[in-house]
Scaffold this motif. Structure first.
Motif: not given
Ligand code: HAM
Length: 428
Positions: A186, A215, A218-219
């Motif tokens: 990411s 944000t 979060q994953a």
């Protein structure tokens, strides 16, 4: 020579002025009283330490060591940015564990970090620091956290407690590998700092404050799901022990601390009342630290609270101003003959523990009463030449403005005793 340029304090270094010192003393007194209830003893260390101590304990890739230390590079020494490393150095150097296997220690004092100053964030700030060394039981974690909570409760402050576990040298490395793999996938969505941190200090990406990073993480994989059986067991027991002590808390898997020595339990006392500076206090376990500094294989857990932040919160949440710092009595000596006996009386009163003020200027009664008001005197003893000749003064209650004659008979010691008695028996 030109003397007119004012010299000001350095940015981020602040004076604590008399009108707020009462609040600081209150915080310190409460902290000492509570630490001592839990069996902690005070230790005081020097402010300067070898730079190596902080590099090895706090960690080379941390913000504190990379950017924030006040170091004298040519001398290899640094002004302490925190107290834990110094306490461990002293603990090892003096073999404190030999005398007592579990050491409970606290210290109070200034720390130095070159951060960007703002409300609640300074370059010289003060910590209340508590450590329990040599105990591994999860109930110790809960007891230490409960002590911090008790201190904040007794100061009347509302904070929330967040808890996490950072695992140990067995379970953290595989977690880190999984986290780096996730972050690399990411990487384009991360801020510039986090792009760099992905390889230098990937855990810090988890508590980046930038909305896009928040944000995205979060994953991310969770440390709490990656704990080894021993760390998982420890963490569950800490939570149960906290519940048994009726200490409310919230789990926060994104909490990573800014110092590298932590293992297993970490926690923060948080507030929403200080803008960006949310942490009033924070701490955790550091089970490998003492060994890595050349000491015995002993574990430890501790926390530090920021005194500036507590002082701000006290003002904001409870409106606490200064303690009663006023004088007990003001002696207004009005005639030339009264100055000597009044100054002796003030001296004797002070010897007896009375807070006595006196004005030597021979100013008018009006000016002296004004001064008595300014120093917060409960009473003023007015003695002019005429009264002195009659062995009498006038005792004025500064709140009610009521005035009564006061006999100044006998030796100065007797006068002092009479006055002391009168002050003790008069309620204002
Ligand atoms: P820390 O989180 O770096 O931990 O700092 C603890 C507390 O000190 C913070 O929660 C904050 O209240 C206060 N503080 C830190 N930096 C500043 C600053 N620049 N200005 C004002 N207040 C500040 C430690 O220092 C660890 N030694 C805590 C610990 C003890 N862990 C185990 N034992």
């Amino acid at each position: 020579m030109e003397f007119s340029l004012k010299i000001q304090a350095i940015n981020g270094f602040k004076d604590i002025l008399p009108n707020s010192v009462g609040r600081w003393q209150l915080i310190e007194q409460r902290a000492r009283a509570i630490f001592e209830r839990f069996g902690l003893q005070e230790i005081r260390m020097p402010i300067l330490e070898k730079t190596e101590l902080f590099v090895r304990s706090i960690g080379e890739a941390t913000d504190v060591v990379e950017k924030e230390m006040y170091s004298f590079a040519d001398k290899g020494i640094t002004m302490r940015p925190e107290a834990t490393a110094s306490i461990m150095r002293a603990f090892i150097e003096h073999g404190l564990h030999v005398q007592q296997p579990v050491q409970r220690l606290y210290t109070i004092g200034p720390m130095f970090r070159h951060e960007r100053p703002q409300k609640g964030r300074l370059r010289q700030f003060h910590q209340l620091d508590a450590e329990i060394i040599g105990a591994v039981e999860p109930r110790i974690d809960a007891e230490l956290i409960a002590m911090g909570q008790m201190l904040l409760d007794e100061l009347g402050l509302t904070v929330s407690l967040e808890l996490n576990s950072l695992g140990c040298p067995e379970c953290r490395p595989p977690f880190k590998t999984a986290l780096v793999a996730f972050l690399e996938r990411s990487i384009d969505g991360l801020c510039d700092d986090c792009k760099r941190r992905t390889h230098t200090n990937p855990l810090r990406v988890l508590d980046c404050k930038k909305p896009t990073c928040r944000t995205l993480v979060q994953a991310a994989p969770s440390m709490l799901e990656a704990l080894c059986p021993a760390c998982d067991h420890h963490f569950r027991e800490v939570q149960e022990a906290l519940q048994a002590l009726e200490i409310p808390f919230r789990l926060n898997r994104f909490m990573v601390r800014g110092l590298d020595y932590y293992t297993r339990t970490t926690f923060e006392f948080l507030t929403t009342d200080l803008g960006a500076q949310a942490a009033v206090g924070a701490g955790g376990r550091y089970d490998g630290l003492i060994e890595s500094l050349g000491g015995p294989a002993l574990s430890g857990i501790g926390f530090a609270m920021g005194m500036e932040r507590i002082a701000l919160l006290l003002e904001q949440q409870t409106g606490t101003q200064q303690d009663d710092a006023g004088m007990d009595i003001f002696l207004a000596a009005l005639g030339s003959n009264t100055l000597a006996p009044c100054s002796l009386l003030a001296h004797l009163l002070r010897k007896e523990g009375i807070r006595a003020a006196i004005d030597y200027s021979g100013r008018s009664l009006k000016a002296q009463l004004k001064q008595a008001g300014r120093v917060g005197a409960r009473f003023t003893l007015i003695v002019g030449d005429a009264e002195w000749a009659q062995q009498e003064g006038i005792l004025r209650n500064m709140r009610t403005q009521e005035q009564q004659p006061f006999a100044l008979t006998g030796t100065p010691e007797q006068q002092c005793r009479n006055l002391r008695q009168r002050l003790a028996t008069t309620t204002d």
